[in-house]
Design a protein around this motif. Structure first.
Motif, PDB file in Angstrom:
ATOM      1  N   GLN A  15     -57.206  21.719   0.894  1.00 53.97           N
ATOM      2  CA  GLN A  15     -57.483  22.231   2.231  1.00 53.97           C
ATOM      3  C   GLN A  15     -57.942  23.673   2.108  1.00 53.97           C
ATOM      4  O   GLN A  15     -57.340  24.477   1.380  1.00 53.97           O
ATOM      5  CB  GLN A  15     -56.241  22.163   3.122  1.00 53.97           C
ATOM      6  N   ASN A  60     -60.276  19.599   5.071  1.00 56.59           N
ATOM      7  CA  ASN A  60     -58.888  19.147   4.962  1.00 56.59           C
ATOM      8  C   ASN A  60     -58.683  18.312   3.705  1.00 56.59           C
ATOM      9  O   ASN A  60     -57.567  17.922   3.394  1.00 56.59           O
ATOM     10  CB  ASN A  60     -58.455  18.341   6.204  1.00 56.59           C
ATOM     11  N   MET A  62     -59.700  15.217   2.912  1.00 54.35           N
ATOM     12  CA  MET A  62     -59.582  13.762   3.039  1.00 54.35           C
ATOM     13  C   MET A  62     -60.978  13.133   2.974  1.00 54.35           C
ATOM     14  O   MET A  62     -61.648  12.980   3.998  1.00 54.35           O
ATOM     15  CB  MET A  62     -58.883  13.406   4.355  1.00 54.35           C
ATOM     16  N   GLN A 146     -51.016  14.090   4.131  1.00 54.56           N
ATOM     17  CA  GLN A 146     -51.124  13.040   5.147  1.00 54.56           C
ATOM     18  C   GLN A 146     -51.889  13.595   6.348  1.00 54.56           C
ATOM     19  O   GLN A 146     -51.572  14.667   6.848  1.00 54.56           O
ATOM     20  CB  GLN A 146     -49.748  12.556   5.635  1.00 54.56           C
ATOM     21  N   LEU A 147     -52.895  12.846   6.772  1.00 50.95           N
ATOM     22  CA  LEU A 147     -53.630  13.132   7.989  1.00 50.95           C
ATOM     23  C   LEU A 147     -53.186  12.073   8.996  1.00 50.95           C
ATOM     24  O   LEU A 147     -53.493  10.892   8.838  1.00 50.95           O
ATOM     25  CB  LEU A 147     -55.134  13.059   7.737  1.00 50.95           C
ATOM     26  N   LEU A 210     -55.672  14.283  15.104  1.00 56.67           N
ATOM     27  CA  LEU A 210     -55.203  14.176  13.728  1.00 56.67           C
ATOM     28  C   LEU A 210     -54.549  15.478  13.298  1.00 56.67           C
ATOM     29  O   LEU A 210     -55.107  16.561  13.489  1.00 56.67           O
ATOM     30  CB  LEU A 210     -56.370  13.847  12.796  1.00 56.67           C
ATOM     31  N   ASN A 211     -53.368  15.360  12.699  1.00 56.77           N
ATOM     32  CA  ASN A 211     -52.632  16.531  12.222  1.00 56.77           C
ATOM     33  C   ASN A 211     -52.435  16.418  10.713  1.00 56.77           C
ATOM     34  O   ASN A 211     -52.072  15.366  10.199  1.00 56.77           O
ATOM     35  CB  ASN A 211     -51.266  16.624  12.909  1.00 56.77           C
ATOM     36  N   MET A 212     -52.679  17.536  10.023  1.00 53.45           N
ATOM     37  CA  MET A 212     -52.604  17.565   8.575  1.00 53.45           C
ATOM     38  C   MET A 212     -51.256  18.082   8.105  1.00 53.45           C
ATOM     39  O   MET A 212     -50.767  19.111   8.580  1.00 53.45           O
ATOM     40  CB  MET A 212     -53.716  18.480   8.031  1.00 53.45           C
ATOM     41  N   TYR A 214     -48.939  18.416   4.261  1.00 48.84           N
ATOM     42  CA  TYR A 214     -49.007  18.219   2.809  1.00 48.84           C
ATOM     43  C   TYR A 214     -47.744  18.772   2.146  1.00 48.84           C
ATOM     44  O   TYR A 214     -47.044  19.635   2.693  1.00 48.84           O
ATOM     45  CB  TYR A 214     -50.263  18.853   2.202  1.00 48.84           C
TER      46      TYR A 214
END
Length: 242
Positions: A15, A60, A62, A146-147, A210-212, A214
């Motif tokens: 990210q 991000n 992904m 995780q997204l 969508l929330n990131m 990690y």
């Protein structure tokens, strides 16, 4: 009545956030460093406090082409593993059903396609808000990210009832003409062989936020200062005093 389900994209990645700052801020940074009694974090904090605008999320991490990408849908009781399949509509004139057959995915539990030809490019150089600005990059190489997004379905709908064609993934091409693309994707910090990452997700036409998140990994910060020609040059904190 309705209930919620959760969709999760998982993989390791990078990210990157960019903070833009002006010549006035740069001059103050040089004064801070010239005193020889400073901490690097003081320099970075000063940029955050006096940045131009609110900063930009460059990536991000992904990427839809990455074979390690996992996609999971949960409803609190059951879990569905989903195969994420990118394709380029400009190159393949195939219907959804033909794509499933072409890629021999009839046995997959569920398949969501990502049409990379419908994605959006990162900002073009002429439109970039960072023009005449210096850039600080905050980079996090995470081990497990995780997204996540939550979407609503009717109360009587189960995971098995979901139609994967109701999901639409909008991708972002980080291999663009913007300066932040040149100093991130162009330098191999993100993407490597992939440039299309998940940007937005829609379910039945509605935006799924969508929330990131990690865990694990390492982070670092780079400063990129414009020279007389307007090119961004990676510069260490110590070099600011020169």
């Amino acid at each position: 009545m309705s209930k919620t389900m959760k969709i999760i994209f998982e993989m390791s990645g990078t990210q990157i956030d960019a903070q833009y700052f002006s010549d006035d801020v740069l001059r103050e940074l040089r004064k801070i460093v010239a005193c020889n009694d400073y901490d690097e974090n003081d320099v970075f904090d000063y940029v955050r406090q006096h940045r131009t605008g609110y900063g930009v999320s460059v990536s991000n991490g992904m990427f839809v082409h990455d074979e390690n990408m996992k996609c999971i849908i949960e409803d609190g009781n059951e879990t569905l593993n989903v195969f994420l399949m990118p394709y380029d509509e400009s190159e393949e004139d195939l219907t959804y059903e033909e794509l499933i057959e072409e890629y021999d995915l009839q046995g997959a539990g569920a398949v969501i396609t990502a049409n990379i030809s419908s994605g959006i490019p990162y900002l073009k150089k002429d439109d970039e808000p960072s023009e005449n600005q210096h850039i600080m990059l905050e980079v996090v190489n995470y081990i497990h990210g995780q997204l996540e997004g939550v979407f609503e379905v009717d109360d009587n709908v189960t995971i098995k009832d979901l139609d994967m064609k109701d999901f639409f993934i909008e991708t972002l091409n980080v291999d663009g003409e913007a300066d932040v693309c040149e100093i991130t994707y162009g330098e191999g910090l993100v993407g490597q062989m992939h440039e299309e990452e998940i940007h937005k997700l829609y379910y039945k036409g509605k935006d799924v936020e969508l929330n990131m998140n990690y865990q694990g990994g390492t982070g670092y910060i780079n400063l990129h200062i414009r020279d007389e020609d307007g090119d961004l040059i990676e510069t260490s904190v110590d070099e600011l005093a020169e």
